[in-house]
Design a protein around this motif. Sequence first.
Motif, PDB file in Angstrom:
ATOM      1  N   GLY A 250       0.856  -1.185   0.000  1.00 41.87           N
ATOM      2  CA  GLY A 250       0.000   0.000   0.000  1.00 41.87           C
ATOM      3  C   GLY A 250       0.887   1.228   0.000  1.00 41.87           C
ATOM      4  O   GLY A 250       2.116   1.119  -0.067  1.00 41.87           O
ATOM      5  N   ALA A 251       0.261   2.407   0.087  1.00 39.56           N
ATOM      6  CA  ALA A 251       1.014   3.663   0.004  1.00 39.56           C
ATOM      7  C   ALA A 251       2.085   3.741   1.088  1.00 39.56           C
ATOM      8  O   ALA A 251       3.182   4.244   0.865  1.00 39.56           O
ATOM      9  N   GLN A 252       1.778   3.243   2.289  1.00 39.41           N
ATOM     10  CA  GLN A 252       2.728   3.321   3.403  1.00 39.41           C
ATOM     11  C   GLN A 252       2.859   1.976   4.115  1.00 39.41           C
ATOM     12  O   GLN A 252       2.912   1.909   5.347  1.00 39.41           O
ATOM     13  N   SER A 253       2.887   0.917   3.320  1.00 38.56           N
ATOM     14  CA  SER A 253       3.075  -0.424   3.881  1.00 38.56           C
ATOM     15  C   SER A 253       3.917  -1.246   2.927  1.00 38.56           C
ATOM     16  O   SER A 253       3.738  -1.174   1.703  1.00 38.56           O
TER      17      SER A 253
ATOM     18  N   GLY B 136      10.239   4.171   5.616  1.00 35.28           N
ATOM     19  CA  GLY B 136       9.792   5.561   5.531  1.00 35.28           C
ATOM     20  C   GLY B 136       9.273   6.142   6.833  1.00 35.28           C
ATOM     21  O   GLY B 136       8.589   7.163   6.825  1.00 35.28           O
ATOM     22  N   PHE B 137       9.600   5.481   7.960  1.00 31.85           N
ATOM     23  CA  PHE B 137       9.170   5.985   9.266  1.00 31.85           C
ATOM     24  C   PHE B 137      10.371   6.185  10.188  1.00 31.85           C
ATOM     25  O   PHE B 137      10.561   5.430  11.153  1.00 31.85           O
ATOM     26  N   PRO B 138      11.176   7.208   9.925  1.00 31.96           N
ATOM     27  CA  PRO B 138      12.327   7.450  10.795  1.00 31.96           C
ATOM     28  C   PRO B 138      11.857   7.885  12.180  1.00 31.96           C
ATOM     29  O   PRO B 138      10.771   8.436  12.334  1.00 31.96           O
TER      30      PRO B 138
ATOM     31  N   PRO C 163       4.318   3.522  13.218  1.00 34.61           N
ATOM     32  CA  PRO C 163       3.973   2.346  12.412  1.00 34.61           C
ATOM     33  C   PRO C 163       3.972   1.071  13.259  1.00 34.61           C
ATOM     34  O   PRO C 163       4.339   1.088  14.439  1.00 34.61           O
ATOM     35  N   ILE C 164       3.558  -0.012  12.650  1.00 37.11           N
ATOM     36  CA  ILE C 164       3.682  -1.363  13.198  1.00 37.11           C
ATOM     37  C   ILE C 164       4.837  -2.028  12.456  1.00 37.11           C
ATOM     38  O   ILE C 164       4.898  -1.964  11.224  1.00 37.11           O
ATOM     39  N   VAL C 165       5.719  -2.658  13.204  1.00 40.17           N
ATOM     40  CA  VAL C 165       6.812  -3.424  12.588  1.00 40.17           C
ATOM     41  C   VAL C 165       6.652  -4.872  13.009  1.00 40.17           C
ATOM     42  O   VAL C 165       6.615  -5.175  14.202  1.00 40.17           O
ATOM     43  N   SER C 166       6.521  -5.766  12.041  1.00 32.32           N
ATOM     44  CA  SER C 166       6.155  -7.154  12.306  1.00 32.32           C
ATOM     45  C   SER C 166       7.176  -8.098  11.667  1.00 32.32           C
ATOM     46  O   SER C 166       7.382  -8.076  10.454  1.00 32.32           O
TER      47      SER C 166
ATOM     48  N   GLY D  24       2.060   1.795   8.329  1.00 32.69           N
ATOM     49  CA  GLY D  24       1.839   2.976   9.154  1.00 32.69           C
ATOM     50  C   GLY D  24       1.195   4.066   8.324  1.00 32.69           C
ATOM     51  O   GLY D  24       0.713   3.816   7.215  1.00 32.69           O
ATOM     52  N   GLY D  25       1.180   5.278   8.870  1.00 29.88           N
ATOM     53  CA  GLY D  25       0.612   6.410   8.137  1.00 29.88           C
ATOM     54  C   GLY D  25      -0.815   6.127   7.709  1.00 29.88           C
ATOM     55  O   GLY D  25      -1.643   5.700   8.510  1.00 29.88           O
ATOM     56  N   VAL D  26      -1.095   6.323   6.437  1.00 28.66           N
ATOM     57  CA  VAL D  26      -2.462   6.131   5.939  1.00 28.66           C
ATOM     58  C   VAL D  26      -2.890   4.663   6.002  1.00 28.66           C
ATOM     59  O   VAL D  26      -4.075   4.361   5.903  1.00 28.66           O
TER      60      VAL D  26
END
Length: 219
Positions: A22-25, A114-116, A148-151, A185-187
Motif C-alpha cells: 500500500g502507500a505506506q506499507s 519511511g518511518f524514521p 507504524p507497526i513493525v512485524s 503505518g501512516g495512511v
Amino acid sequence: MGPTLDLFGGDDTPQAGRESLGAQSVVLRGYALPDAAALLAGVQIVAAQAPFRNMVTPGGYTMSVALTNCGRLGWTTDAQGYRYNRNDPLSGLPWPDMPAVFDDLARRGAAEAGFPGFAPDACLVNRYEPGSRLSLHQDKDERDYGSPIVSVSLGMPAVFLFGGHERADKTQRVPLFHGDVVVWGGVDRLRFHGVLPLKDRPHPLLGSRRINITLRRAG
Ligand code: SIN
Ligand code: FE2
C-alpha cells in the motif's frame, strides 16, 4: 496441493527486496535474516521470564496463537477486553526488558519503510503452531497511531492477509517467510490484517512453529 501451499512457491522464494502492500506499507524480504539467531535467543530469554500462554478474547474464545510480551507495555486480552499492561498478569511482574536486537531491528526496519524516529515501547511475541490463525483485526489499542507497526516473521511460513479500512474490504494474500519484516503505518496504519490457519511446513530452526514479533508504540 491447495492454493495456499502454491503461494509459498519453491526455491524462488524471495530472500531480499521490497514489496509494496500500500502507500505506506511494505514487506522487506529477508530483512531480519542477519539477526534471526539473536532474535530467537531473545525470544527464549523473554519466554523464560514470561511464558507463552493462550489468552481468552472478550468474546470467550481461547486464542490459537500463544503470546508473550516484552518492553514497557504488553498487549493482553481477557473477558474484560484488550489492553496494554505494564505487568504480566500471570506473574504480576513487569514484562521482561525488550532485547536490544528487537529495538534496533524495529528502528532500522521502520526507517527503511519511511518511518524514521520510530521508538517502540511494546513488543508482542506470537507463537503459531499448525492450525493457529489470527482473524482479521485492526491494531487499535495503541495510544499513538502516528507510529507504524513493525512485524517480524520467523520459522514456518504463513499467509498474511492485508485488507483495507473496512472489515469487508478485499484482502491481499501475502506469504511471509523466515526473516521477512512487514511495516505498515501512516495512511495504512489501521488497515485490517490477519493470518490464515498455518500449514505444517516445518522450518529447519523452529520445526513446526512460527514466531511473530510485533513492535509498536503503544503508550
Ligand atoms: C498480528 O497481527 O499481531 C500478528 C501478525 C503476524 O503474525 O504476522
Ligand atoms: Fe495485528
